[in-house]
Design a protein around this motif. Structure first.
Motif, short mmCIF file in Angstrom:
data_model
loop_
_atom_site.label_atom_id
_atom_site.label_comp_id
_atom_site.label_asym_id
_atom_site.label_seq_id
_atom_site.Cartn_x
_atom_site.Cartn_y
_atom_site.Cartn_z
N ASP A 101 74.80 70.87 -12.53
CA ASP A 101 75.28 71.48 -11.62
C ASP A 101 74.27 71.88 -10.22
N ALA A 102 73.09 71.42 -10.47
CA ALA A 102 72.03 71.57 -9.56
C ALA A 102 72.46 70.61 -8.19
N PRO A 103 72.86 71.24 -7.11
CA PRO A 103 73.11 70.33 -5.72
C PRO A 103 71.97 69.50 -5.40
N VAL A 104 72.39 68.14 -5.04
CA VAL A 104 71.38 67.13 -4.52
C VAL A 104 71.70 67.46 -3.01
N VAL A 105 70.36 68.08 -2.07
CA VAL A 105 70.42 68.33 -0.86
C VAL A 105 69.08 68.08 -0.44
N ASP A 106 69.13 67.33 0.84
CA ASP A 106 67.81 67.22 1.78
C ASP A 106 67.26 68.67 2.08
N LEU A 107 66.02 68.92 1.85
CA LEU A 107 65.46 70.39 2.11
C LEU A 107 64.90 70.40 3.47
N TYR A 108 64.83 69.53 4.19
CA TYR A 108 64.17 69.65 5.41
C TYR A 108 64.50 70.99 6.21
N ASP A 109 65.83 71.00 6.34
CA ASP A 109 66.18 72.13 7.04
C ASP A 109 65.90 73.62 6.55
N ARG A 110 65.61 73.73 5.10
CA ARG A 110 65.12 74.74 4.66
C ARG A 110 63.72 74.98 4.44
N LEU A 111 62.95 74.15 4.96
CA LEU A 111 61.30 74.46 5.03
C LEU A 111 61.18 75.40 6.02
N PRO A 112 59.70 76.10 5.87
CA PRO A 112 59.44 76.96 7.11
C PRO A 112 59.33 75.88 8.40
N GLU A 113 59.53 76.70 9.37
CA GLU A 113 59.43 76.10 10.84
C GLU A 113 58.00 75.55 11.02
N GLU A 114 56.92 75.87 10.61
CA GLU A 114 55.80 75.20 10.78
C GLU A 114 55.48 73.82 9.89
N VAL A 115 56.23 74.14 8.90
CA VAL A 115 56.12 73.01 7.90
C VAL A 115 56.87 71.64 8.47
N ARG A 116 58.10 72.08 9.08
CA ARG A 116 59.04 71.16 9.81
C ARG A 116 58.19 70.24 10.97
N GLY A 117 57.60 71.28 11.57
CA GLY A 117 56.95 70.93 12.77
C GLY A 117 55.93 69.96 12.47
N ARG A 118 55.21 70.17 11.43
CA ARG A 118 54.11 69.07 10.92
C ARG A 118 54.92 68.03 10.51
N ILE A 119 55.86 67.97 9.62
CA ILE A 119 56.47 66.81 9.18
C ILE A 119 56.84 65.98 10.65
N ASP A 120 57.42 66.31 11.44
CA ASP A 120 57.80 65.88 12.49
C ASP A 120 56.79 65.19 13.58
N ALA A 121 55.72 66.14 13.64
CA ALA A 121 54.79 65.37 14.75
C ALA A 121 54.16 64.37 13.94
N LEU A 122 53.65 64.49 12.54
CA LEU A 122 53.01 63.45 11.77
C LEU A 122 53.76 62.12 11.61
N GLY A 123 55.04 62.48 11.29
CA GLY A 123 55.95 61.34 11.25
C GLY A 123 56.02 60.34 12.71
N ARG A 124 56.34 61.14 13.77
CA ARG A 124 56.37 60.27 14.90
C ARG A 124 55.13 59.49 15.29
N GLU A 125 53.97 60.07 14.85
CA GLU A 125 52.73 59.47 15.10
C GLU A 125 52.46 58.41 14.15
N HIS A 126 52.66 58.62 12.90
CA HIS A 126 52.26 57.57 11.80
C HIS A 126 53.46 57.14 11.05
N TRP A 127 54.51 56.77 11.63
CA TRP A 127 55.64 56.09 11.01
C TRP A 127 55.27 54.79 10.40
N ARG A 128 54.53 54.21 11.08
CA ARG A 128 54.14 52.64 10.83
C ARG A 128 53.25 52.63 9.56
N ARG A 129 52.43 53.65 9.47
CA ARG A 129 51.48 53.86 8.40
C ARG A 129 52.46 54.23 7.08
N GLY A 130 53.48 55.01 7.27
CA GLY A 130 54.13 55.36 6.10
C GLY A 130 55.02 54.20 5.81
#
Length: 456
Positions: free
Chosen positions: A7-36
């Motif tokens: 019964d546990a829902p399968v949901v992407d948690l990005y929107d539920r993360l603290p704002e500062e964590v989301r900001g870090r994920i966004d900034a680092l992803g835009r800069e280093h997506w090729r590395r990822g």
């Protein structure tokens, strides 16, 4: 085959993360997506997601539990009808010549569930198994590992090397490690053994079009084999030979085991003949035996629905909740709402022959349904209205960043009935009806979010 957290829902948690964590994920992803995405094959002119899918531990476990239970029920559906691989081919009206390495006398046992990747779509948080791929040749292990590990390193930064506990994200267990553990056990390989991976050309996939590139793509598996004392040799399939002791040879190497990444019927030639002769002589073993292929036929999902009255209450509820309604395609489907149906060949792969009813006109749909009814080898399945996940994407050539809400297909990598990573495919800003990498879908993976970081 229990599903304790179904019964546990399968949901992407990005929107539920603290704002500062989301900001870090966004900034680092835009800069280093090729590395990822380093080392991950992709088509030219593609869009790459700048972050992985983010799941909590319960949702991650549910995806694996649902896939495993569905596989167990599929095997039971086969065993209610037949007991051997040859009998299963007859029940599915599939010619033995389509499976040149298959042993018709091989018993259908849980041993065949050694390597699996379900195709799971999520609708209102509920995982739905739309296909089951039961075979050693399933793709996704390398991609799942690389993307998850590389993005986790991007997010964690240099400090995480000293203190990994400081990161809110963690990688799932390695799919490549789990694969090798299961493969070595399945084949009975011992230290000093040689595992041959026959490589081949496949048009349309850049990393399979050149044999040297293909061998390079297998490098992570070859490196991992060293930890098990196993020599892993990528070698052209056409170059395999037999020696005078009926042993399979890859140049100077004698194969103790073979990891099969190809469909044998598509690779006829002297190398395939040599492999078949070695298997029949018992001088080499193959992961996986070709008997896994017919168990993956999508018509077996229709058998689950045919057999509902034969199942216990819990299994009936599971099928209704987690397997979209599936029937073998017949002319009576012309009276159904085509917009709610998808037509699929039973033994197809790579999206070939799949038709969404909503994507074609009525007359074309009618023609396709009548052709499928005549052949008896297609299914009709209820369309899953997949939950959309918003990602940012970077364009491979221009570097342009664009956001899009897209449906996802989750591919839990299951080795020895255990979950090790999830290979994710999803749409991109380059729209398409089908979510398939052969047709431009993006490859991705999953990182697990530690619960204390999630906003409630």
């Amino acid at each position: 085959m229990s599903d304790p957290r179904g019964d546990a829902p399968v949901v992407d948690l990005y929107d539920r993360l603290p704002e500062e964590v989301r900001g870090r994920i966004d900034a680092l992803g835009r800069e280093h997506w090729r590395r990822g995405h380093a080392g991950v094959p992709r088509l030219a002119d593609s869009w790459c997601p700048t972050r992985p899918l983010l799941l909590d531990a319960d949702a991650y476990a549910v995806v694996g539990a649902v896939a495993d239970r569905a596989a167990g029920l599929v095997l039971q559906a086969c065993l209610r009808r037949v007991s051997t691989a040859g009998e299963l081919l007859e029940a599915l009206s599939m010619p033995l010549g389509q499976f040149p390495l298959l042993d018709p006398a091989e018993a259908l046992t849980e041993r065949l569930l050694t390597s699996m990747r379900a195709d799971v779509m999520v609708e209102r948080g509920v995982p739905k198994v739309v296909e089951l791929n039961i075979d050693g040749a399933i793709g996704g292990a390398i991609e799942a590992d690389l993307i998850a590990a590389q993005f986790q390193e991007v997010y964690a930064g240099p400090a995480a090397a000293a203190d990994p506990s400081g990161s809110p994200l963690r990688t799932p267990p390695s799919a490549v490690d789990a694969f090798f553990t299961e493969l070595v056990s399945f084949l009975g390989l011992t230290e000093g053994g040689c595992l041959v991976v026959p490589v081949f050309r496949e048009d349309g996939l850049d990393h399979l079009a050149d044999l040297d590139d293909f061998i390079c793509f297998l490098a992570p598996m070859a490196e991992r084999g060293k930890a098990y004392g196993i020599t892993v040799v990528g070698y052209p399939l056409d170059g395999l030979t037999l020696d005078d002791r009926q042993r399979l040879r890859a140049g100077e190497h004698v194969a103790d085991g073979v990891f099969r990444l190809f469909l044998p019927v598509e690779q006829a030639g002297p190398g395939l003949d040599a492999l078949g002769a070695a298997l029949r002589a018992g001088t080499a073993r193959m992961y996986t035996p070709e008997a896994t292929s017919p168990v993956s036929d999508k018509r077996v999902l229709a058998w689950l629905w045919e057999d509902l009255d034969l199942l216990g209450p819990d299994d009936r509820d599971f099928v209704r909740r987690h397997v979209p309604y599936t029937v073998i395609a017949g002319a009576e489907a012309l009276g159904e709402d085509r917009a709610s149906l998808v037509l699929k060949p039973g033994d197809g792969y790579g999206g070939a022959g799949v038709v969404l009813g909503r994507s074609v006109e009525q007359e074309e749909w009618r023609e396709r349904i009548l052709a499928a009814a005549g052949s008896g080898d297609h299914i009709l399945q209820q369309v899953v209205e997949a939950d959309l996940v918003t990602f940012e994407f970077a364009h491979e050539t221009t570097g342009e960043i664009r956001s899009a809400a897209v449906p996802c297909v989750l591919g839990p990598m299951m080795y020895g009935r255990g979950l090790s990573g999830i290979y994710v495919r999803h749409g991109s800003p380059k729209r398409g009806d089908l979510i398939n990498t052969h047709q431009g879908a993006a490859s991705n993976s999953v990182l697990i979010v530690e619960s204390p970081t999630v906003g409630r």
